[in-house]
Design a protein around this motif. Structure first.
Motif, mmCIF file in Angstrom:
data_model
loop_
_atom_site.group_PDB
_atom_site.id
_atom_site.type_symbol
_atom_site.label_atom_id
_atom_site.label_comp_id
_atom_site.label_asym_id
_atom_site.label_seq_id
_atom_site.Cartn_x
_atom_site.Cartn_y
_atom_site.Cartn_z
ATOM 1 N N ALA A 196 45.421 47.631 51.624
ATOM 2 C CA ALA A 196 46.551 46.953 51.804
ATOM 3 C C ALA A 196 46.239 45.359 51.892
ATOM 4 C CB ALA A 196 47.343 47.332 52.924
ATOM 5 N N VAL A 197 45.208 44.980 52.721
ATOM 6 C CA VAL A 197 45.022 43.556 52.844
ATOM 7 C C VAL A 197 45.092 42.795 51.523
ATOM 8 C CG1 VAL A 197 43.501 41.732 54.000
ATOM 9 C CG2 VAL A 197 44.272 43.720 54.931
ATOM 10 N N PRO A 198 44.307 43.179 50.421
ATOM 11 C CA PRO A 198 44.134 42.443 49.112
ATOM 12 C C PRO A 198 45.589 42.333 48.611
ATOM 13 C CG PRO A 198 42.317 44.017 49.128
ATOM 14 C CD PRO A 198 43.279 44.347 50.248
ATOM 15 N N HIS A 199 46.383 43.277 48.707
ATOM 16 C CA HIS A 199 47.778 43.018 48.093
ATOM 17 C C HIS A 199 48.476 42.122 49.154
ATOM 18 C CE1 HIS A 199 47.109 46.020 45.097
ATOM 19 N NE2 HIS A 199 46.930 47.009 45.949
ATOM 20 N N LEU A 200 48.397 42.303 50.367
ATOM 21 C CA LEU A 200 49.525 41.438 51.096
ATOM 22 C C LEU A 200 48.984 40.071 50.795
ATOM 23 C CD1 LEU A 200 49.200 43.043 54.565
ATOM 24 C CD2 LEU A 200 51.130 42.524 53.389
ATOM 25 N N THR A 201 47.433 39.675 50.839
ATOM 26 C CA THR A 201 46.991 38.397 50.328
ATOM 27 C C THR A 201 47.460 37.769 49.124
ATOM 28 O OG1 THR A 201 45.105 39.243 51.647
ATOM 29 C CG2 THR A 201 44.963 36.985 50.894
ATOM 30 N N ARG A 202 47.409 38.687 48.163
ATOM 31 C CA ARG A 202 47.780 38.359 46.799
ATOM 32 C C ARG A 202 49.121 37.738 46.922
ATOM 33 N NH1 ARG A 202 43.800 41.533 43.916
ATOM 34 N NH2 ARG A 202 44.681 43.161 44.634
ATOM 35 N N SER A 203 50.054 38.634 47.652
ATOM 36 C CA SER A 203 51.478 38.070 47.563
ATOM 37 C C SER A 203 51.795 36.976 48.507
ATOM 38 C CB SER A 203 52.144 39.474 48.611
ATOM 39 O OG SER A 203 52.130 40.755 47.673
ATOM 40 N N MET A 204 51.142 36.776 49.553
ATOM 41 C CA MET A 204 51.065 35.454 50.318
ATOM 42 C C MET A 204 50.694 34.329 49.485
ATOM 43 S SD MET A 204 50.086 36.309 54.211
ATOM 44 C CE MET A 204 50.196 37.977 54.654
ATOM 45 N N LEU A 205 49.655 34.437 49.151
ATOM 46 C CA LEU A 205 49.125 33.375 48.271
ATOM 47 C C LEU A 205 49.647 32.870 46.911
ATOM 48 C CD1 LEU A 205 47.133 33.305 50.638
ATOM 49 C CD2 LEU A 205 45.359 32.199 49.350
ATOM 50 N N ASN A 206 50.037 34.218 46.427
ATOM 51 C CA ASN A 206 50.547 33.970 45.182
ATOM 52 C C ASN A 206 49.430 33.602 44.096
ATOM 53 O OD1 ASN A 206 52.495 34.404 42.978
ATOM 54 N ND2 ASN A 206 53.773 32.784 43.299
ATOM 55 N N THR A 207 48.343 34.260 44.046
ATOM 56 C CA THR A 207 47.378 33.762 43.212
ATOM 57 C C THR A 207 46.369 34.946 43.050
ATOM 58 O OG1 THR A 207 45.378 32.191 42.650
ATOM 59 C CG2 THR A 207 45.784 32.937 45.238
ATOM 60 N N SER A 208 45.473 34.937 42.021
ATOM 61 C CA SER A 208 44.512 35.922 41.825
ATOM 62 C C SER A 208 42.967 35.673 41.790
ATOM 63 C CB SER A 208 44.672 36.593 40.578
ATOM 64 O OG SER A 208 46.063 37.470 40.506
ATOM 65 N N ASP A 209 43.116 34.043 42.371
ATOM 66 C CA ASP A 209 41.766 33.435 42.191
ATOM 67 C C ASP A 209 40.966 33.934 43.242
ATOM 68 O OD1 ASP A 209 39.714 31.870 42.144
ATOM 69 O OD2 ASP A 209 40.822 29.991 41.240
ATOM 70 N N HIS A 210 39.881 34.589 43.375
ATOM 71 C CA HIS A 210 39.105 35.048 44.345
ATOM 72 C C HIS A 210 38.314 34.209 45.349
ATOM 73 C CE1 HIS A 210 39.335 38.580 41.620
ATOM 74 N NE2 HIS A 210 39.142 39.201 42.569
ATOM 75 N N ARG A 211 38.158 32.932 44.696
ATOM 76 C CA ARG A 211 37.841 31.882 45.409
ATOM 77 C C ARG A 211 38.666 31.530 46.546
ATOM 78 N NH1 ARG A 211 36.885 27.110 41.179
ATOM 79 N NH2 ARG A 211 38.916 27.981 40.483
ATOM 80 N N PHE A 212 40.024 31.710 46.548
ATOM 81 C CA PHE A 212 41.145 31.669 47.579
ATOM 82 C C PHE A 212 41.115 33.180 48.310
ATOM 83 C CE2 PHE A 212 41.666 28.337 44.356
ATOM 84 C CZ PHE A 212 41.213 27.213 44.996
ATOM 85 N N LEU A 213 41.147 34.226 47.363
ATOM 86 C CA LEU A 213 41.798 35.302 47.990
ATOM 87 C C LEU A 213 40.419 35.803 49.125
ATOM 88 C CD1 LEU A 213 42.944 37.328 45.054
ATOM 89 C CD2 LEU A 213 44.149 36.423 46.633
ATOM 90 N N MET A 214 39.235 35.514 48.497
ATOM 91 C CA MET A 214 38.167 36.185 49.800
ATOM 92 C C MET A 214 38.187 35.426 50.906
ATOM 93 S SD MET A 214 35.456 37.886 48.093
ATOM 94 C CE MET A 214 35.245 38.307 46.393
ATOM 95 N N PRO A 215 38.399 34.149 51.405
ATOM 96 C CA PRO A 215 38.482 33.694 52.381
ATOM 97 C C PRO A 215 39.636 34.083 53.329
ATOM 98 C CG PRO A 215 38.415 31.815 51.050
ATOM 99 C CD PRO A 215 38.123 33.196 50.415
#
Lengths: 363, 378
Positions: A289-308
């Motif tokens: 769930a968390v990856p989906h939530l984070t992608r939705s919130m940040l609106n990006t797929s860039d792992h450099r931002f998704l990871m932290p």
């Protein structure tokens, strides 16, 4: 459509930013800190906020019992929640990218089942003397044993799934294979349970409910170290994971070794999911769930931002679930594994329905 | 055949620098199972050969269209050139260096590809996606330098996608998405660009626009471009050179695929294109550069006249199934004239008959259909 080729220099289309707003990440961090403190404040025993702050900042507190509760129970538990949330989220994120599948996660593809097998081997096979508490009382050596067993178990299952992944290009088939391998692992565990002593089974069953409270003292250092190594490997793979978004063929044409990224993700996921499962039990839902939530919130797929950001969101969710599991003001606690799914799943459904960009992420 | 081609292409290649050279290449699949089976019988097995004896050259700033029916090995050739698949024999030379001696990182700086694969980067902006093309040049965290950013911005502006650079790839149309993928390949900044059917699934305006863009890149940025395609008419118009993979009967060549390469007009004029298509049961018309759909003619009719009017009259007659000959003495004939905008068709139906004068091409077709002119004569 008219061709715009040839260097159009309209000022009405500003260049988009590559990074999401940093204020969002700062906000996530603030929320994480707030939830951490909240987790310290709320519990079976009422401790005022001011006293908790005093204990955390090292100024101490008049009430010795409160100080002991916060220092030896609540802080390790909250730290475990942060570590587990971050570790599971990051491992889920990597697997979703590697397998190009929104349903991938440590619990679905059998990694948690593999870790469970490792733990079951220790708990059930090592005879009457080795119930889980006995192992935990062994201290550092014992905790290493569980971590190593669960990490190896996780790596074992992931290697099988990945070996099949190399032969099969179809993601749906791979997902089914992963679930089946997980089922096989679970059935091995149940056969094992069938022939084990009731006391051993009870220990194992309690372990499967999940618990953030059992990681104390030196065990916390062990968990933190292993997770830190796993996170470092994951963060270093961000650039390659971004390229994996284009698919394996593009990734290879850009000079990336797909074998390297597979091995990296196996190693990191086994360390992260394996160690957390070993200490806290198989905690479901967070990894998917968390990856989906984070992608939705940040609106990006860039792992450099998704990871932290996934680390922060995972920590927040895990702390939130722990607060609910404590049932503040009451004497009972709920198993954490049940709470994560019970509270988390509706949240995820709501976010995905609201944003509707899950599909485009994996189209 | 191969050597003849090679010598011919060398002459042209001398003008520009050759960036890609294919020497006696055999492409196909390595199969462990078949190799073991062959070993049992004491034979040496190289693999399943799709095409062999390929001699090709690609010059700087040249746009090549790779044609061929499904299953003729277009994708296999593309993958072999890209270094994704190992050749069974022969060599691919990229920028003067043997492909097999280059590391994947080095190849990534010399050759970029545009595939038909869909990408799942729904949450990535077009700008960020194009920036992924800089992967071979950036450090371990993939941070873009100002130079990298300049290359990315230039790629976006050249392909004309600046106005949706902030949008997500999932929200784009097929044509727009194809341009984004081309921009990504440009950001990779390689002398050679390979495109696998970039015009598939696109409507005609988008197809033309993509081909126009590729031509522009070849001319202005001196890119050497190979695109595989099924659009013969577009290929004949746009390509500097055609590589046609044409299946032949097994007896002619062991591999079963013959490679024909040359300038499009050259291939049409010397009849090689026609021959290649005829072998597979297609009538290619040298004069119009297109395929004939009709195999059986209902009759033969003469046509007198010139220019656009005569051309389209011929097209209309062919469409209703007539073989058209340029013959003023035929008893069944049409004389077309265009006197300062007044179009006139004179239709002669048989010997000694008076011509029928018509002012509209629709009437001409109706009258001819009605009179069943020249149906005995074929």
């Amino acid at each position: 459509m008219v061709s715009q080729a040839g260097g159009q220099t309209g000022t009405d289309h500003p260049w988009p930013l590559l990074s999401p707003k940093s204020s969002l990440i700062v906000l996530l961090f603030a929320v994480a800190v707030f939830f951490f403190l909240l987790d310290l404040v709320l519990g079976s025993v009422k401790i005022p906020f001011g006293s908790v702050i005093g204990i955390v900042s090292g100024r101490g507190c008049d009430n010795e019992a409160w100080e002991k509760i916060v220092t030896y129970i609540r802080i390790p538990k909250a730290l475990t929640a942060v570590i587990a949330g971050a570790a599971l989220s990051v491992s889920g994120l990597q697997m979703q990218t590697l397998f190009r599948n929104p349903l991938a996660g440590p619990s679905v593809l059998g990694i948690s089942a593999g870790a469970s097998l490792g733990v079951a081997m220790i708990m059930l096979a090592s005879g009457a003397a080795a119930n889980s508490f006995a192992i935990r009382q062994l201290g550092l050596g014992g905790s290493w044993l569980i971590v190593v067993a669960s990490t190896l178990g996780a790596a074992f299952v992931l290697l099988i799934v990945l070996g099949i992944a190399i032969r099969i290009k179809d993601n749906i088939v791979l997902l089914i294979v992963g679930i089946m391998v997980g089922n096989i692992t679970i059935s091995i565990i149940s056969i094992w349970q069938y022939f084990s002593e009731p006391e051993q089974i009870q220990d194992y069953l309690i372990w499967t409910f999940g618990s953030l409270g059992g990681v104390l003292g030196s065990q916390l250092y062990v968990l933190a170290t292993v997770v830190a190594i796993g996170l470092l490997i994951s963060f270093a793979a961000s650039k390659s994971l971004n390229v994996m978004l284009l698919g394996e063929n593009y990734a290879r044409s850009l000079g990336m070794s797909t074998l390297y990224i597979r091995i990296t993700v196996i190693a990191a996921t086994s360390l992260l999911a394996g160690s957390v499962t070993g200490f806290c039990g198989p905690i479901g839902f967070i990894g998917i769930a968390v990856p989906h939530l984070t992608r939705s919130m940040l609106n990006t797929s860039d792992h450099r931002f998704l990871m932290p950001s996934s680390c922060l969101v995972g920590a927040i969710l895990m702390l939130g679930c722990d607060i609910i599991a404590q049932m503040p003001g009451s004497q009972t606690t709920l198993p954490i594994n049940a709470v994560t799914a019970l509270i988390g799943s509706p949240v995820v459904i709501w976010v995905i329905m609201k944003n509707r960009n899950l599909k485009s992420s994996f189209a | 055949m191969g050597y003849y081609e090679e010598q011919k292409s060398q002459v042209i290649v001398c003008v520009n620098k050759e960036v890609l050279h294919i020497q006696d290449l055999a492409i196909g699949y390595h199969s462990r199972r078949l190799a073991q089976e062959a070993k049992k019988y004491g034979k040496k097995f190289r693999g399943k050969v799709v095409a062999e004896k390929l001699f090709l050259g690609l010059a700087e700033g040249e746009l090549v269209c790779l044609l061929g029916p499904n299953g003729s090995g277009k994708s296999t050739l593309m993958r072999t050139i890209a270094g994704v698949q190992k050749p069974i024999g022969g060599h691919v030379t990229l920028d003067g260096k043997r492909l097999e001696k280059l590391s994947t990182k080095e190849v990534a700086r010399l050759l970029s590809i545009v595939l038909t694969d869909r990408v799942m980067t729904g949450n990535l902006s077009v700008y960020a996606l194009v920036a992924l093309g800089r992967y071979p040049y950036t450090g371990w965290m993939g941070t873009l330098s100002t130079d990298d950013e300049a290359v990315v911005k230039k790629a976006i502006e050249t392909t004309g996608i600046r106005k949706f650079a902030h949008r997500h790839i999932g929200d784009l149309s097929d044509g727009e998405r194809q341009k984004v993928m081309i921009a990504r390949a440009l950001a990779q900044d390689t002398p050679v660009v390979l495109l696998d059917e970039p015009t598939a699934h696109l409507d005609l305006p988008n197809r033309i626009e993509i081909v126009r863009l590729l031509k522009q890149l070849a001319r202005e940025q001196k890119k050497s471009i190979v695109m595989s395609t099924h659009e013969l008419d577009l290929a004949l118009q746009a390509a500097d050179r055609i590589w046609l993979m044409s299946p032949v009967k097994e007896s002619d060549s062991r591999a079963g695929v013959e490679m024909i390469s040359g300038m499009p007009e050259e291939l049409i004029l010397d009849g090689r294109l026609e021959k290649a298509f005829k072998r597979n049961g297609f009538e290619f018309d040298r004069t119009s550069g297109s395929f004939r759909i009709h195999h059986h003619y209902r009759g033969c009719i003469g046509l007198v006249g010139e220019g656009m009017l005569a051309y389209w009259t011929k097209r209309a007659l062919e469409r209703i199934g007539y073989r058209v000959v340029i013959d003023g003495s035929s008893p069944f004939r049409i004389e077309v004239s265009d006197d300062s905008g007044t179009r006139c068709w004179r239709y002669y139906n048989g010997k000694n008959s008076k011509p029928v004068e018509l002012r509209d091409i629709g009437d001409v077709i109706d009258v001819i259909k009605e009179s069943k002119a020249g149906e005995a004569v074929i």
